[in-house]
Design an enzyme around this catalytic site. Structure first.
Site, PDB file in Angstrom:
ATOM      1  N   SER A   1      -7.883   1.230   3.225  1.00  0.00           N
ATOM      2  CA  SER A   1      -8.356   0.758   1.924  1.00  0.00           C
ATOM      3  C   SER A   1      -9.583  -0.143   2.099  1.00  0.00           C
ATOM      4  O   SER A   1      -9.883  -0.589   3.204  1.00  0.00           O
ATOM      5  CB  SER A   1      -7.224  -0.048   1.267  1.00  0.00           C
ATOM      6  N   SER A   2     -10.257  -0.397   1.001  1.00  0.00           N
ATOM      7  CA  SER A   2     -11.340  -1.386   1.007  1.00  0.00           C
ATOM      8  C   SER A   2     -10.970  -2.619   0.187  1.00  0.00           C
ATOM      9  O   SER A   2     -11.800  -3.531   0.025  1.00  0.00           O
ATOM     10  CB  SER A   2     -12.611  -0.786   0.397  1.00  0.00           C
TER      11      SER A   2
ATOM     12  N   GLU B   1      -3.974   8.222  -4.033  1.00  0.00           N
ATOM     13  CA  GLU B   1      -4.441   7.406  -2.904  1.00  0.00           C
ATOM     14  C   GLU B   1      -4.528   8.214  -1.610  1.00  0.00           C
ATOM     15  O   GLU B   1      -5.188   7.782  -0.660  1.00  0.00           O
ATOM     16  CB  GLU B   1      -3.471   6.232  -2.731  1.00  0.00           C
TER      17      GLU B   1
ATOM     18  N   ARG C   1       0.849  -1.194   0.000  1.00  0.00           N
ATOM     19  CA  ARG C   1       0.000   0.000   0.000  1.00  0.00           C
ATOM     20  C   ARG C   1       0.889   1.251   0.000  1.00  0.00           C
ATOM     21  O   ARG C   1       1.967   1.263   0.608  1.00  0.00           O
ATOM     22  CB  ARG C   1      -0.856  -0.028   1.275  1.00  0.00           C
TER      23      ARG C   1
ATOM     24  N   GLY D   1     -13.789  -1.330  -6.933  1.00  0.00           N
ATOM     25  CA  GLY D   1     -15.102  -0.730  -6.688  1.00  0.00           C
ATOM     26  C   GLY D   1     -15.203   0.129  -5.445  1.00  0.00           C
ATOM     27  O   GLY D   1     -16.299   0.322  -4.932  1.00  0.00           O
ATOM     28  N   GLY D   2     -14.054   0.625  -4.929  1.00  0.00           N
ATOM     29  CA  GLY D   2     -14.098   1.524  -3.775  1.00  0.00           C
ATOM     30  C   GLY D   2     -14.761   0.855  -2.585  1.00  0.00           C
ATOM     31  O   GLY D   2     -14.562  -0.332  -2.327  1.00  0.00           O
TER      32      GLY D   2
ATOM     33  N   THR E   1      -9.726   0.705  -9.543  1.00  0.00           N
ATOM     34  CA  THR E   1      -8.806  -0.255  -8.961  1.00  0.00           C
ATOM     35  C   THR E   1      -8.901  -1.467  -9.864  1.00  0.00           C
ATOM     36  O   THR E   1      -9.712  -1.488 -10.789  1.00  0.00           O
ATOM     37  CB  THR E   1      -9.287  -0.560  -7.504  1.00  0.00           C
TER      38      THR E   1
ATOM     39  N   ASN F   1      -6.187   4.439  -7.226  1.00  0.00           N
ATOM     40  CA  ASN F   1      -7.369   5.129  -6.748  1.00  0.00           C
ATOM     41  C   ASN F   1      -8.273   5.595  -7.877  1.00  0.00           C
ATOM     42  O   ASN F   1      -8.864   4.766  -8.554  1.00  0.00           O
ATOM     43  CB  ASN F   1      -7.018   6.263  -5.786  1.00  0.00           C
TER      44      ASN F   1
HETATM   45  N1  GLY Z   1      -8.384   3.233  -3.472  1.00  0.00           N
HETATM   46  C1  GLY Z   1      -9.284   2.194  -3.286  1.00  0.00           C
HETATM   47  C2  GLY Z   1      -9.042   1.379  -2.063  1.00  0.00           C
HETATM   48  O1  GLY Z   1      -7.925   1.295  -1.635  1.00  0.00           O
HETATM   49  O2  GLY Z   1      -9.931   0.809  -1.507  1.00  0.00           O
END
Ligand code: GLY
Length: 581
Positions: free
Chosen positions: A453-454, A421, A109, A473-474, A382, A402
């Site tokens: 993050s997700s 990000e 990350r 998909g955020g 993503t 992102n």
């Molecule tokens: N930028 C999307 C995530 O890290 O969830």
């Protein structure tokens, strides 16, 4: 004659024969009892772009394992899907090594620059400055993908990094062809891309949206990838590439320093684990919130017989589980190197029991009845890929820059498209929002910290079946994983996991978002009657990539989300065992 035979049997050879027979019986019995670890009859790769899937198979065919193929697929996606991920970005690679069952998550990350401050995106009045954390050099965290690829090749791969990066370098130099998907995302970021002359020159055609079939060439990126291929980690984080990155970022108003790049390290994290109706879940650890939220939702739902519920009640309890698990996300989760988190409690079935007890079957719980913070919403773009090799090694990787095309800025002379990000941090922690709720302190900006993050690369496994899955998909990533995972639990094939119409609830806003076609008019009416607010999305979302290995039948299957342009293939590529480490 009979005498001769008896004579022979009674002699010294008779003893040897008896010993041989006895040994055979003994070895046979031991072998029959020892559990044999099955291996898949074929390898499978599902990724968001056909050229990336091909790159992965080329590397498997050259004697690489799933980890080498993951390097090739990641790097290829960085080139041919510039709107989704890149070596200017980061991600999480969930690994399963078949030889000893070892599992880990590579945390590549991005980190906040060392000069970052918690108020860096606020104006003098303390208000968030629109776009400052989205477009341009100040929006970029320190990239983690190059470090992760070097680490993956060196520690888990079988081939040299240079070999696994070769397809991506070729794609960067020879170019790839613009499709409708590219055009849609480039159009979305047209203004931002035109603010960076390098980005516009590479990704647009004279400042305009490139036509279908236009070839995107990235010669500078090829040179940067070659430096990484030649020198490994140091090829990106020190030397000429690093110098150019620092110079270009700072000239454009960014705050990176040479120490930021020198200090960047991949971290191996113990995955989050859970269990749902006999399925073992292995999933993303913080700084992703995905694994914790996914396991909490599954723990809540484990108390229901979903198959026995009617459509409306089933949707209702799934939404109520989403509402409760997403609430915790913002309250507690952040970078584990900075924040202490009650992970064991959040993922414990007893905790879920308490949450489940607050769910009423006859009405929706208004989110404002639950104490909690406003969840941050991550960027929508993503990428994800899933790999199974013919030894049983697995990779589920979700990678990001992102927003589509990240910060929409390419650093001159490097071909590196920067991520944005930094927008995944909570830009205004501790300040009540429009709902009177407090933003997430755990995800406040701090120097060197990783943003929440997700991304949720996941394995699901029973004695008979193994699923490898994930999606972009955020914030909707985690609810998509839940719906896909429930399809797996119901015995469905990967095509159903990736195709199923989706719905999502993230606590706030207190609304069920749903894809066109997810609910018929009657179901919508009944959900409304329970007190749910519904919002039909104008378009579909997600791009799930999934692999299934049925250990019991020996079948391997893979599927790529029809919403994207990816490809999923199963091929009988057998990695020579004698090359195995
Ligand atoms: N930028 C999307 C995530 O890290 O969830």
């Amino acid at each position: 004659m009979t005498d001769r035979i008896n004579q022979t049997l009674r002699g010294p050879r008779y003893g040897a024969l008896l010993l041989w027979a006895w040994l055979s019986l003994f070895v046979g019995a031991v072998c029959a009892e020892a559990p044999r670890t099955p291996v898949p009859p074929a390898a499978a790769i599902a990724s968001a772009h056909p050229l990336a899937t091909t790159a992965g198979f080329d590397i498997l065919a050259a004697g690489g394992n799933a980890f080498d193929a993951a390097v090739a697929v990641s790097a290829a996606l960085a080139v041919v899907e510039p709107y989704s991920s890149g070596i200017g970005g980061g991600g999480f690679w969930l690994l399963h090594r078949a030889a000893d069952g070892f599992e880990t998550m590579l945390d590549g990350r991005e980190r906040a620059p060392l000069a970052a401050t918690r108020t860096m995106y606020l104006d003098a009045k303390g208000e968030v400055v629109p776009d400052l954390s989205m477009d341009g050099a100040l929006a970029a965290g320190i990239p983690g993908e190059p470090a992760a690829l070097a680490h993956l090749a060196e520690k888990y791969g079988r081939l040299p990094l240079s070999q696994s990066l070769a397809p991506a370098i070729r794609y960067a130099r020879e170019g790839f062809v613009v499709d409708e998907y590219y055009r849609r995302l480039a159009e979305f970021r047209l203004d931002a891309l035109n603010k960076s002359s390098e980005a516009a020159q590479i990704f647009l055609n004279k400042g305009k949206l490139p036509e279908l079939g236009y070839r995107v060439l990235q010669p500078d990126l090829a040179v940067t990838l070659e430096a990484l291929a030649r020198e490994g980690h140091a090829g990106f984080y020190s030397g000429e590439v690093a110098k150019r990155l620092i110079k270009g970022v700072r000239a454009a108003g960014g705050i990176w320093t040479a120490k930021d790049l020198e200090d960047y390290r991949v971290v191996e994290r113990e995955p989050i684990r859970g269990e749902y109706h006999g399925i073992n879940i292995t999933t993303a650890a913080p700084p992703s919130s995905g694994g914790v939220v996914l396991v909490t939702m599954l723990n809540i739902l484990a108390g229901y017989d979903l198959a026995a519920l009617d459509d409306v009640t089933r949707t209702h309890v799934i939404v109520e589980a989403m509402r409760r698990a997403y609430r915790d996300r913002a309250d507690y989760l952040g970078d584990p190197d900075f924040v202490s988190m009650p992970i064991a409690r959040l993922t414990h079935p007893f905790y879920a029991e308490g949450l489940r007890a607050s769910i009423r079957l006859d009405r929706a719980t208004p989110s404002t009845d639950l104490p909690g913070a406003q969840p941050a919403v991550d960027g929508p773009h993503t990428t994800h890929f899933s790999i199974l090799d013919s030894e049983g090694n697995r990779v589920a990787a979700t990678l990001s820059i992102n927003y589509p095309f990240g910060a929409a800025m390419v650093v001159p002379g490097t071909g590196v498209l920067l991520n944005d990000e930094m927008d995944d941090f909570s830009a205004k922690p501790g300040v009540p929002n429009a709902y009177g709720l407090v933003g997430a302190e755990a995800n406040a900006i701090a120097p060197g910290k990783r943003m929440l993050s997700s991304m949720t690369p996941t394995f699901m496994e029973t004695a008979d079946r193994v699923a490898i899955l994930g999606t972009p998909g955020g914030s909707r990533i985690i609810s998509m994983l839940l719906l896909g995972g429930l399809e797996f639990a119901a015995g469905e094939a990967p095509q159903a996991w990736v195709t199923r119409p989706r719905f999502h609830h993230q606590y706030l806003p207190d609304v069920i978002q749903f894809e066109p076609g997810a609910f018929d008019a009657l179901v919508q009416e009944d959900l409304n009657a329970l007190g749910h607010k519904l919002s039909e999305q104008s378009s579909s979302y997600g791009n799930m990539q999934a692999v299934l290995w049925e250990k019991a039948t020996g079948k391997v299957d893979a599927a790529s989300d029809p919403r994207g342009v990816g490809s999923a293939e199963v091929r009988g590529v057998v990695v020579p065992q004698m090359l195995a480490r």
